[in-house]
Design an enzyme around this catalytic site. Structure first.
Site, PDB file in Angstrom:
ATOM      1  N   ASP A  39    -137.915  28.857 -25.812  1.00 29.37           N
ATOM      2  CA  ASP A  39    -138.307  28.951 -24.406  1.00 29.37           C
ATOM      3  C   ASP A  39    -139.770  29.373 -24.349  1.00 29.37           C
ATOM      4  O   ASP A  39    -140.209  30.224 -25.132  1.00 29.37           O
ATOM      5  CB  ASP A  39    -137.451  29.958 -23.635  1.00 29.37           C
ATOM      6  N   GLU A  41    -143.031  30.516 -21.675  1.00 28.68           N
ATOM      7  CA  GLU A  41    -143.549  30.885 -20.358  1.00 28.68           C
ATOM      8  C   GLU A  41    -144.993  30.392 -20.305  1.00 28.68           C
ATOM      9  O   GLU A  41    -145.727  30.453 -21.313  1.00 28.68           O
ATOM     10  CB  GLU A  41    -143.486  32.389 -20.129  1.00 28.68           C
ATOM     11  N   HIS A 183    -136.830  34.857 -16.893  1.00 23.56           N
ATOM     12  CA  HIS A 183    -138.177  34.278 -16.997  1.00 23.56           C
ATOM     13  C   HIS A 183    -139.042  35.000 -18.034  1.00 23.56           C
ATOM     14  O   HIS A 183    -140.271  34.947 -17.946  1.00 23.56           O
ATOM     15  CB  HIS A 183    -138.882  34.260 -15.637  1.00 23.56           C
ATOM     16  N   ASP A 188    -134.657  34.356 -22.223  1.00 27.67           N
ATOM     17  CA  ASP A 188    -134.160  33.034 -21.833  1.00 27.67           C
ATOM     18  C   ASP A 188    -133.675  32.254 -23.054  1.00 27.67           C
ATOM     19  O   ASP A 188    -132.691  31.500 -22.968  1.00 27.67           O
ATOM     20  CB  ASP A 188    -135.257  32.255 -21.104  1.00 27.67           C
TER      21      ASP A 188
END
Length: 603
Positions: A39, A41, A183, A188
């Protein structure tokens, strides 16, 4: 494992050789596959314009966690305020973190994609796009691992009655993951690991036990109800246009456009169509009605009109005409801003409308942006032109300077009619042509909040300003097109695959509505074709104040076409009376300056 049996009565030379399937032929068992669940960001937006701010990954095999990787990443540009609020990752947090070129080698070494590890992500194309961009930035070749997208798996394995959507948070609640997605990249990724294992347990019940089986399942799994309807595509034209799925009663279920109607409709019966609502739609459909169009613009407009006429239940946009919201400056003795569903015939009495907004929430943000600057009353009660001496007292907004208290009347210290009319006129000008005051107040507020590191409030202020300016900009650009009795424009036929080619694509617009379009033959004089189009085009009367939402959306589509590079104006009727121009200090001007306003925290 038993091999193929031979006939004992035949000679060895004539007997077919027996064989036994090896374990290699069965593929790589899922229990032996190393999955790297990833994941990212980012600063928001697509990989071409955004950057990674955090990487989180979990390496698993056979249900066991082999390792984890997590690091913040320092982007070259500041993290927008709204992203800081969403992820909790601020510029200060990443100031001392390594950059993408510094992080990428260690992450790729951890992942081991070059050693056969499989990349797993929720909405994998997004994360893969950023990793590819990072490799290109550092002159590295993308290792090209196999990719498993848990969104694709969930669409095939999770029914609508189990979950309303396939978002990670929704699936995490459905499967009871040990980590709640929030998030942050590693959290995540951990949640995605549990979602992956739950989905693999379900797919195992369908005979999928190897990595090769999984790839084949995601590539070819087709709902039997969809496959059974593939005959609906037989006989459809391989031409550009609009198509309508209809049920046995003739009701329009869905409207779409394509450069090749036959090929597009056929795709609804294959694995490329993964939307659950389309499976439901195809199950109910009994026929497909095509409408061949001359140009892409005509197809888009016909689609809008058919959706507005039939309100197909499986078109998301079909719900918008009756559910849009408008902001209204009321025609009262003491006007105020109000949210309404319909534009009425009261502009002659002083009412002003802004919209349409796709949601009431966005309209509320726009109203709040105007109230931040202009002290209009916000109460909903009717106030007589001459307020009574024994009327109610002022509200708290008057006490804090957000309202002039016209309800009190000038005799009791309230705002008089003349000064309140000046405020109303400022709001009217902001809606029509001059957003300078709204912009300046908003920019000062943003900079003050940023200086105090109140980024969440700054993000809210920017959201309010953007909600107002975005819709006002569109309305101010749309207005001159809708007011023009006739606009004739043309452009060289663009090389769009599937569409007919010719010399010029000619468009006739009357009062913001498509009145006709044609393609002129290559090398021919276009003027006779243009004259014929003007003579035979649809007659469109000037729209009244209560024009429907369809016309607004159609005008926006036409405006987008007119603003494309290469479009030439052939004729504009009554150009002096209704010039095609945007306000010098209008909402478009204000939006460009708002975008240049920095509100992020210092690194």
């Amino acid at each position: 494992m038993p091999g193929r049996a031979s006939d004992p009565s035949s000679s060895p030379a004539s007997s077919p050789a027996s064989f036994q399937t090896s374990f290699d032929d069965l593929g790589q068992p899922l229990a032996d596959v190393t999955f790297v669940v990833l994941d990212l960001e980012t600063t928001g937006g697509p990989p071409s314009g955004a950057e990674i701010t955090e990487i989180g990954a979990v390496k698993v095999r056979g249900g066991r966690v082999l390792g984890e990787f997590q690091t913040l990443v320092r982007p070259a540009s500041p993290i927008p305020a709204f992203v800081q609020v969403l992820t909790g990752i601020t510029n200060r947090m990443v100031a001392a973190s390594p950059s993408t070129p510094e992080v990428l080698p260690s992450f790729l070494e951890f992942a081991g994609f070059d050693r056969g590890a499989v990349l797993v992500a929720h909405n994998a194309p997004y994360d893969v796009g950023f990793l590819k961009a990072a490799c290109a930035l550092t002159d590295r070749s993308w290792p090209g691992p196999r990719v498993v997208d848990t969104v694709v798996l969930a669409r095939q394995l999770v029914d609508r009655d189990e979950a309303p959507n396939r978002k990670l948070g929704t699936l995490a609640r459905l499967f009871g993951t040990t980590t709640t997605p929030d998030h942050r990249a590693l959290h995540d990724a951990r949640a995605t690991v549990d979602v992956l294992h739950a989905l693999l347990a379900r797919v195992g019940n369908r005979g999928v036990h190897s990595l090769e089986d999984l790839a084949a399942f995601t590539a070819t799994a087709v709902n039997p109800a969809r496959r059974a309807k593939k005959h609906l595509a037989v006989g459809l034209p391989s031409a550009p246009g609009v198509y309508q799925f209809r049920d046995a009663a003739g009701r329009v279920l869905y409207v779409g456009t394509s450069v090749d109607v036959h090929r597009r409709v056929r795709s609804y019966f294959t694995a490329s169509e993964t939307r659950p609502r389309m499976t439901e739609m195809v199950r109910a459909a009994t026929t497909v009605v095509p409408v061949v169009c001359a140009t892409p613009l005509e197809a888009r407009v016909r689609e809008l009109r058919l959706i507005a006429e039939h309100s197909p239940p499986y078109n998301r946009r079909s719900k918008s005409p009756e559910k849009v919201t408008w902001v209204k400056l009321t025609a009262e003795a003491w006007p105020r801003l109000s949210l309404v569903r319909q534009v009425r015939d009261d502009t002659a009495q002083g009412a002003e409308y802004l919209g349409p907004f796709r949601s009431a929430r966005t309209a509320e943000l726009a109203v709040a942006a105007l109230h931040d600057v202009h002290p209009l009353r916000q109460c909903t009660r009717r106030i007589p032109r001459a307020p009574k001496a024994d009327g109610p007292g002022a509200c708290v907004l008057a006490e804090i300077g957000r309202c002039g208290a016209p309800c009190l009347g000038a005799d009791r210290g309230g705002q008089d009619a003349a000064s309140y009319a000046e405020v109303v006129e400022q709001v009217r000008r902001a809606l029509r042509e001059d957003a300078a005051a709204t912009l300046e107040h908003g920019r000062r507020r943003l900079q003050a909040l940023a200086a105090q590191q109140r980024y969440e409030e700054a993000a809210g202020t920017r959201d309010r300003l953007e909600a107002f300016l975005r819709t006002a900009d569109r309305a101010q650009r749309r207005g001159p097109v809708a007011a023009s009795p006739e606009i004739v424009a043309a452009r060289r036929c663009a090389p769009e695959p599937g569409w007919p080619t010719g010399g010029w694509e000619v468009v006739l617009i009357r009062h913001g509505r498509l009145a006709g379009t044609c393609l002129t033959p290559s090398g021919a004089d276009p003027m006779p074709h243009i004259d014929a189009l003007r003579a035979t085009g649809e007659v469109v009367p000037a729209p009244g104040p209560g024009r429907p939402g369809l016309l607004v959306e159609e005008t926006d589509v036409l405006l987008g076409w007119l603003e494309q590079p290469g479009v030439r104006l052939v004729a504009v009727q009554d150009a002096d009376a209704s010039p095609w121009a945007c306000p010098v200090r209008g909402a478009g001007w204000a939006r460009s300056r708002l975008a240049a306003t920095a509100v992020a925290s210092p690194a």
